[in-house]
Design a protein around this motif. Structure first.
Motif, short mmCIF file in Angstrom:
data_model
loop_
_atom_site.label_atom_id
_atom_site.label_comp_id
_atom_site.label_asym_id
_atom_site.label_seq_id
_atom_site.Cartn_x
_atom_site.Cartn_y
_atom_site.Cartn_z
N SER A 116 5.88 9.04 3.20
CA SER A 116 4.50 9.03 2.61
C SER A 116 4.45 9.01 1.10
O SER A 116 5.18 9.85 0.49
N LYS A 120 4.93 2.06 -0.33
CA LYS A 120 5.07 1.10 0.71
C LYS A 120 3.87 0.05 0.32
O LYS A 120 4.03 -1.07 0.21
N THR A 121 2.61 0.91 0.60
CA THR A 121 1.40 0.16 0.48
C THR A 121 1.46 -0.65 -0.94
O THR A 121 0.88 -1.71 -1.28
N1 ATP Z 1 -5.94 4.24 -3.99
C1 ATP Z 1 -4.84 4.45 -4.99
N2 ATP Z 1 -5.16 4.17 -6.13
C2 ATP Z 1 -4.16 4.09 -6.97
N3 ATP Z 1 -3.02 4.34 -6.95
C3 ATP Z 1 -2.77 4.83 -5.61
C4 ATP Z 1 -3.66 4.98 -4.56
N4 ATP Z 1 -2.95 5.64 -3.49
C5 ATP Z 1 -1.92 5.70 -4.02
N5 ATP Z 1 -1.60 5.69 -5.03
C6 ATP Z 1 -0.45 5.83 -5.89
O1 ATP Z 1 0.61 5.15 -5.32
C7 ATP Z 1 1.75 5.78 -4.97
C8 ATP Z 1 2.23 5.14 -3.79
O2 ATP Z 1 1.40 5.23 -2.59
P1 ATP Z 1 1.46 4.40 -1.57
O3 ATP Z 1 0.00 4.44 -0.84
O4 ATP Z 1 1.87 2.94 -1.73
O5 ATP Z 1 2.43 4.99 -0.60
P2 ATP Z 1 2.85 4.65 0.95
O6 ATP Z 1 4.44 4.87 0.91
O7 ATP Z 1 2.28 3.46 1.41
O8 ATP Z 1 2.41 6.14 1.70
P3 ATP Z 1 1.83 6.15 3.14
O9 ATP Z 1 3.00 5.83 4.18
O10 ATP Z 1 1.31 7.45 2.98
O11 ATP Z 1 0.63 5.04 3.34
C9 ATP Z 1 1.12 7.23 -4.88
O12 ATP Z 1 2.01 8.24 -5.12
C10 ATP Z 1 -0.22 7.44 -5.64
O13 ATP Z 1 0.44 7.64 -7.06
#
Ligand code: ATP
Length: 319
Positions: A116, A120-121
Motif C-alpha cells: 500500500s 501503483k495507482t
Molecule cells: N489522492 C491523492 N492525491 C495526491 N497524492 C496522493 C493521493 N493518494 C495518495 N497520494 C500519494 O501517492 C503516494 C502513492 O499512493 P498510491 O495511491 O499511488 O499507492 P498504491 O500503491 O496504489 O496504494 P494502494 O495499494 O493502497 O492503493 C502516496 O504515498 C501519497 O503520497
C-alpha cells in the motif's frame, strides 16, 4: 461467433437453402458447426439435389472459422509486427520509462506490484494521462475507487509549461480521452472485456481503434476473493482473465497495465499476491516501493522479456 443467418449478407452462398439444410441437422451458428461431424454433413450434402452449392457453403463456413483463429507467424512476420505495431507507450514517469526502455510495450501485459502507498495507482494515473495526451485513448477499470480526476488534473498541470488557456484545452483533451468504469467483481470484468473485444473487432473492420491502454487498478482485488479453498474453479477463472487480457493486448495492439498488492512471504518478506499460477501471466512485472521520508520511489524489474531481472531505478511522486 455469429449465427449463419447473420452472415448471409456478407457471404451470399450461406443462403436460405443452405441455412435450411444446416437447420435440419441442428446447425444454426458457427459453434454448432464446430461440434458436428463434418464428414457426415458433407455426405448428406452430397445426396442433396443442390449438392454443389451446399458443399460450397460448408467450405465457406470452414474458411470463416479458419479466419477466426490466430494464424501461425514466422520470425520475419513477428519482427515486422513488433516494428510496425508493438511500440512503447511512455508512462510519463521518468524512472519507469527509463527502466522499461521507453515505456509499456503494446501487445503486452505489465503488472505493478507493491505494498500500500508504493505508487501503483499514481503510476497508473500517470500512464493513463500520458497515453491520453500523446498516443490515444485509455480505459481505466477501477476496482477500489482509486481513479481520481483531481489527481490526473494535478499530474497534467505539473507536466504543462504553457499558458493557462492552452492548459485548459489540453486538460479537456486529455480528460476526454480517458474513460473510467467501476468494477467490483470478476464476472462484471469478463462482461465488460467481452463487450470491448466485440467492439474492437468491429472497429478493426471499419476504421481501426484508437484505444491504446487498458488499466485495471487493482486486478488482485477482483481475483483474490475467488481463489483459495479446494475448488479449482477460481484458479481457472484467474487464468482465463489473464489470457483474455493478453489476447486483447496482442490482437488489438494495446498495452494492458494491472496492479497487484503484496502479501507476507517467507521470513516475512513481502511477495506478489495471487501466487505462482498468476506469476506466468504478465509479460512484465515491476516491484514498486517507497523511499520513506521523501518523494522518491523505487522500481525494480521482477520479470521482463528483454531487461535483466533486478535492474532498478527511481521515480518521483510529487505530493
Ligand atoms: N489522492 C491523492 N492525491 C495526491 N497524492 C496522493 C493521493 N493518494 C495518495 N497520494 C500519494 O501517492 C503516494 C502513492 O499512493 P498510491 O495511491 O499511488 O499507492 P498504491 O500503491 O496504489 O496504494 P494502494 O495499494 O493502497 O492503493 C502516496 O504515498 C501519497 O503520497
Amino acid at each position: 461467433m455469429g449465427t449463419l443467418r447473420s452472415m448471409e449478407r456478407e457471404f451470399p452462398i450461406i443462403d436460405d437453402n443452405f441455412q435450411r439444410f444446416c437447420a435440419s441437422h441442428g446447425i444454426f451458428s458457427l459453434e454448432d458447426f464446430l461440434v458436428h461431424d463434418l464428414s457426415k454433413l458433407a455426405s448428406f450434402a452430397e445426396m442433396d439435389a443442390a449438392s454443389v452449392s451446399l458443399k460450397q457453403g460448408i467450405a465457406q463456413v470452414m474458411s470463416i472459422i479458419d479466419g477466426l483463429h490466430q494464424p501461425w507467424l514466422n520470425g520475419i512476420e513477428l519482427l515486422d509486427d513488433a516494428k510496425l505495431n508493438k511500440h512503447f507507450l511512455a508512462t510519463g514517469c521518468e524512472g519507469i520509462d527509463q527502466i522499461l526502455r521507453g515505456g509499456l510495450r503494446m501487445g503486452q501485459l505489465t503488472e505493478l506490484v507493491g505494498p500500500s502507498s508504493s505508487g501503483k495507482t499514481q503510476v497508473c494515473l500517470c500512464a493513463a494521462s500520458h497515453v491520453a495526451e500523446y498516443s490515444g485513448t485509455t480505459m481505466f477499470f477501477d476496482t477500489g475507487n482509486s481513479f481520481s480526476p483531481e489527481r490526473i488534473e494535478r499530474i497534467i498541470n505539473r507536466r504543462s509549461k504553457s499558458q493557462f488557456q492552452a492548459d485548459q484545452r489540453r486538460l479537456v483533451r486529455v480528460m476526454s480521452s480517458i474513460s473510467s468504469r467501476s468494477v467490483f467483481d470478476l464476472f462484471e470484468l469478463f462482461d465488460m472485456l467481452g463487450h470491448l473485444e466485440n467492439t474492437l473487432k468491429n472497429q478493426v473492420k471499419d476504421e481501426g481503434s484508437n484505444l491504446r491502454l487498458i488499466v485495471i487498478d487493482s486486478i488482485s482485488s477482483l481475483l483474490a476473493p475467488i481463489l483459495g479453498g479446494i475448488d479449482a474453479n477460481g484458479w481457472s477463472l484467474m487464468q482465463s482473465a489473464g489470457f483474455l487480457l493478453k489476447r486483447l493486448a496482442d490482437e488489438h495492439n494495446l498495452s494492458v497495465l494491472v496492479t497487484n498488492h503484496t502479501v507476507g512471504g517467507e521470513g516475512g518478506l513481502p511477495k506478489p499476491a495471487l501466487g505462482e499460477s498468476w506469476k506466468s501471466i504478465p509479460h512484465v512485472r515491476l516491484l514498486l516501493s517507497p523511499d520513506y521520508g521523501n518523494d522518491m520511489y523505487n522500481v525494480s524489474i521482477l520479470k521482463h522479456t528483454s531487461v535483466a531481472m533486478g535492474s532498478s531505478a527511481k521515480f518521483v511522486i510529487h505530493r
